[in-house]
Design an enzyme around this catalytic site. Structure first.
Site, PDB file in Angstrom:
ATOM      1  N   SER A 103       1.786   0.083   5.071  1.00 16.02           N
ATOM      2  CA  SER A 103       0.734  -0.565   4.290  1.00 16.02           C
ATOM      3  C   SER A 103       0.147   0.395   3.266  1.00 16.02           C
ATOM      4  O   SER A 103       0.331   1.607   3.344  1.00 16.02           O
ATOM      5  CB  SER A 103      -0.373  -1.057   5.225  1.00 16.02           C
ATOM      6  OG  SER A 103      -0.944   0.045   5.909  1.00 16.02           O
ATOM      7  N   ALA A 151      -3.532   1.711   1.517  1.00 17.43           N
ATOM      8  CA  ALA A 151      -4.872   1.944   2.053  1.00 17.43           C
ATOM      9  C   ALA A 151      -5.746   0.719   1.828  1.00 17.43           C
ATOM     10  O   ALA A 151      -5.681   0.077   0.784  1.00 17.43           O
ATOM     11  CB  ALA A 151      -5.491   3.157   1.383  1.00 17.43           C
ATOM     12  N   ILE A 152      -6.553   0.416   2.823  1.00 20.99           N
ATOM     13  CA  ILE A 152      -7.554  -0.639   2.693  1.00 20.99           C
ATOM     14  C   ILE A 152      -8.941   0.003   2.763  1.00 20.99           C
ATOM     15  O   ILE A 152      -9.728  -0.075   1.833  1.00 20.99           O
ATOM     16  CB  ILE A 152      -7.388  -1.700   3.793  1.00 20.99           C
ATOM     17  CG1 ILE A 152      -5.995  -2.348   3.671  1.00 20.99           C
ATOM     18  CG2 ILE A 152      -8.474  -2.759   3.684  1.00 20.99           C
ATOM     19  CD1 ILE A 152      -5.590  -3.159   4.860  1.00 20.99           C
ATOM     20  N   THR A 153      -9.202   0.677   3.865  1.00 20.30           N
ATOM     21  CA  THR A 153     -10.468   1.408   3.997  1.00 20.30           C
ATOM     22  C   THR A 153     -10.227   2.910   4.068  1.00 20.30           C
ATOM     23  O   THR A 153     -11.177   3.682   4.082  1.00 20.30           O
ATOM     24  CB  THR A 153     -11.221   0.949   5.262  1.00 20.30           C
ATOM     25  OG1 THR A 153     -10.379   1.152   6.409  1.00 20.30           O
ATOM     26  CG2 THR A 153     -11.582  -0.520   5.171  1.00 20.30           C
ATOM     27  N   SER A 154      -8.961   3.334   4.124  1.00 16.85           N
ATOM     28  CA  SER A 154      -8.645   4.760   4.198  1.00 16.85           C
ATOM     29  C   SER A 154      -8.455   5.329   2.795  1.00 16.85           C
ATOM     30  O   SER A 154      -8.570   4.624   1.798  1.00 16.85           O
ATOM     31  CB  SER A 154      -7.380   4.983   5.035  1.00 16.85           C
ATOM     32  OG  SER A 154      -6.250   4.479   4.363  1.00 16.85           O
ATOM     33  N   THR A 165       0.464   5.071   4.112  1.00 22.17           N
ATOM     34  CA  THR A 165       1.774   5.715   3.979  1.00 22.17           C
ATOM     35  C   THR A 165       2.477   5.279   2.697  1.00 22.17           C
ATOM     36  O   THR A 165       3.097   6.093   2.005  1.00 22.17           O
ATOM     37  CB  THR A 165       2.658   5.396   5.200  1.00 22.17           C
ATOM     38  OG1 THR A 165       2.028   5.900   6.385  1.00 22.17           O
ATOM     39  CG2 THR A 165       4.029   6.048   5.071  1.00 22.17           C
ATOM     40  N   ASP A 221     -12.325  -7.758  14.555  1.00 20.46           N
ATOM     41  CA  ASP A 221     -10.939  -7.318  14.747  1.00 20.46           C
ATOM     42  C   ASP A 221     -10.512  -7.660  16.173  1.00 20.46           C
ATOM     43  O   ASP A 221     -10.310  -6.781  17.006  1.00 20.46           O
ATOM     44  CB  ASP A 221     -10.821  -5.818  14.484  1.00 20.46           C
ATOM     45  CG  ASP A 221      -9.370  -5.343  14.471  1.00 20.46           C
ATOM     46  OD1 ASP A 221      -8.477  -6.195  14.299  1.00 20.46           O
ATOM     47  OD2 ASP A 221      -9.137  -4.131  14.635  1.00 20.46           O
ATOM     48  N   SER A 268      -0.649  -9.067  14.735  1.00 23.61           N
ATOM     49  CA  SER A 268      -0.496  -8.577  13.364  1.00 23.61           C
ATOM     50  C   SER A 268       0.545  -7.469  13.293  1.00 23.61           C
ATOM     51  O   SER A 268       1.457  -7.494  12.450  1.00 23.61           O
ATOM     52  CB  SER A 268      -1.843  -8.067  12.842  1.00 23.61           C
ATOM     53  OG  SER A 268      -1.695  -7.381  11.622  1.00 23.61           O
ATOM     54  N   LYS A 300     -10.239   5.037  15.437  1.00 25.47           N
ATOM     55  CA  LYS A 300     -10.453   3.633  15.786  1.00 25.47           C
ATOM     56  C   LYS A 300     -10.663   3.471  17.278  1.00 25.47           C
ATOM     57  O   LYS A 300     -11.460   2.646  17.728  1.00 25.47           O
ATOM     58  CB  LYS A 300      -9.252   2.789  15.341  1.00 25.47           C
ATOM     59  CG  LYS A 300      -9.220   2.468  13.866  1.00 25.47           C
ATOM     60  CD  LYS A 300      -8.065   1.535  13.555  1.00 25.47           C
ATOM     61  CE  LYS A 300      -7.997   1.212  12.075  1.00 25.47           C
ATOM     62  NZ  LYS A 300      -6.853   0.343  11.739  1.00 25.47           N
TER      63      LYS A 300
END
Length: 503
Positions: free
Chosen positions: A194, A196-199, A203, A256, A264, A288
């Site tokens: 994926s 980054a969304i919040t990071s 990768t 979540d 997912s 997390k």
């Protein structure tokens, strides 16, 4: 009801259908009504938006619809009001805490993909699962339904290995080292990742620094059949499309649910045909998963779900209390990963974790005896075989295989934070480091991020450099400096914490 298509330069993230007020009144349509748009064998569902965006006799389609379905300007289509989907009844069933049957779960997932369910209904589903949960039979059915409503990858080269980290730790460029080691050992590992969304860097963001990551399924199949591996962005593929739609809602609700998280991750593994899967669960303060108890519980669920899906799953619970390696941000991490592959040496936290994970995969794939996987992985890394394999991956995906770490541009606007006191580094705040890197511009600005100069346990003197912020613009650098001073992500303490005595 018939109307001519008008393509609108509007992107809302939803399937919106724009109707003129006069037509809406005549057709008895209201805002947010669900309608079906048909032309020949093509049909889509969308939510009504009423306004003067279009003339009477026209129907406006958003770019979101055009991304998924091919409609032409001026094309004549039929518009039909749609009844409440049957899946809404099944969502209400889960809201009452009842178990869903396989066919009911399949209907829900199909309606999500077909956009018969809007965000309000998906929100109700997510909330119901958060409150009432899913048992393992329901999770397995959900996983398969999510995979089978999207594209599936069929690779002849077996066995197919996979590795996935649930994330939460900055600087996790581990898989860029793991994948070429595993492939160099002769195993097959088509790695989708994926962004980054919040990071500060996913990768895919890191790999994109030195090669293309946006490939089609046919291109992936060709590459993997040829060299045994790829490192691509999963978001460019139609893998488990319902997952993206539910994740969007989960984020807005700050929920979540475990059942959805398991489905997912595993639906994408199921879709690419993974047979042997290693799940990495980083654990520690700021990750997390913060406790071993929670990590073991999650690991058990992954293993049980794998059995139901016909996949063999092992789980590695890894240390996640501080960043991996010394770099956070796409280009910085790409440079560090490439240096490690070229030299066979690198930061201990990065190399040891990568070798540990790769070793487990080598043992799972039968190319290393139990207990010897890490040793074999180290030999592959230090011999240069992993570096040769990453060069193959880079070239097959359209990059320059001869790229060197020094060729990678890093943000040239920098500022270094120094220690205000002497002592030992007792903690590095993962979330704070991520926030600073993002404030500096990562991941959108590839050269932005944070380079650490110290790790937990190291001794520092007053004035020693702790970390350097990299940015591509002075304005982003200034914002990151302000945030860094406020968050103080690196904690330094003396060895004597408290002195007690007689009053």
């Amino acid at each position: 009801m018939r109307a001519k298509v008008r393509i609108l330069n509007i992107r809302s993230g939803h399937f919106d259908v724009f109707i003129n007020p006069k037509d809406a009144q005549e057709w008895k349509l209201h805002p947010n009504d669900l309608v079906k748009i048909e032309s020949g064998k093509r049909s889509i569902y969308g939510s009504v938006v009423i306004g003067d965006f279009v003339e009477s006799g026209e129907v406006g389609l958003s770019l979101d619809i055009l991304d998924a379905y091919q409609f032409s300007e001026g094309e004549l289509v039929s518009i039909t009001p749609s009844e409440t989907p049957e899946s809404v009844r099944y969502i209400k069933k889960k809201m009452r805490g009842e178990k869903l049957r396989k066919v009911e779960i399949e209907t829900i997932v199909r309606d999500i993909v077909d956009r018969k369910l809007r965000n309000t209904e998906i929100s109700a589903l997510v909330t119901a699962i958060e409150v009432n949960g899913l048992d393992m039979d329901e999770i397995a059915a959900l996983t398969i339904a999510m995979a089978e409503t999207g594209d599936m990858l069929d690779i002849d080269r077996k066995p197919i290995m996979d590795v996935h980290s649930i994330g939460g730790v900055p600087g996790n460029k581990t898989n860029i080292i793991v994948v070429p080691i595993v492939a160099a050992a002769g195993l097959t590992i088509p790695k989708t990742s994926s962004r980054a969304i919040t990071s500060a860097a996913g990768t895919a963001d890191v790999v994109e620094v030195f090669t293309n990551v946006t490939l089609s399924l046919d291109e992936i199949k060709r590459i993997v059949e040829k060299i045994g591996a790829c490192l691509v962005w999963g978001g460019a593929l139609n893998l488990a499309p319902a997952d993206d739609l539910t994740i969007h809602v989960e984020r807005r609700l700050s929920l979540d649910p475990r059942g959805l998280m398991l489905a997912s991750i595993m639906s994408k593994k199921y879709a690419i045909g993974s047979q042997y899967i290693l799940i990495d669960i980083p654990t520690g303060k700021g990750a997390k998963v913060e406790t071993m108890e929670e990590a073991r519980s999650l690991a058990k669920d992954f293993i049980e779900l794998g059995k139901k899906l016909g996949q063999y799953v092992e789980v590695a619970i890894t240390y996640g209390g501080q960043p991996i390696g010394y770099t956070v941000g796409p280009a910085l991490e790409a440079k560090e990963a490439l240096e490690t592959l070229m030299t066979g040496k690198g930061p201990g936290s990065l190399v040891e974790k990568a070798l540990g994970l790769a070793g487990i995969l080598l043992e799972m794939g039968g190319v290393a005896p139990r207990g010897m996987g890490k040793k074999v992985a180290r030999e592959i890394l230090e011999s240069g075989k992993a570096y040769e394999k990453i060069k193959e991956i880079i070239e097959e995906q359209g990059g320059d295989p001869n790229i060197k770490p020094e060729d990678i541009p890093i943000g040239d606007k920098t500022y270094t934070i120094h220690a205000q006191t002497s002592g030992y580094v007792t903690g590095i705040d993962n979330k704070a480091i991520t926030a600073i890197a993002r404030e500096a511009g990562a991941p959108e600005d590839k050269g932005a991020g944070v380079k650490l100069h110290v790790k937990v346990g190291e001794k520092v003197k007053e004035g020693d450099p702790l970390f350097t912020i990299h940015a591509e613009s002075e304005s982003r650098l200034d914002k990151a400096i302000i945030l860094a001073r406020r968050l103080e992500p690196i904690k330094i303490e003396g060895m004597v914490l408290q002195v007690l005595g007689n009053l």
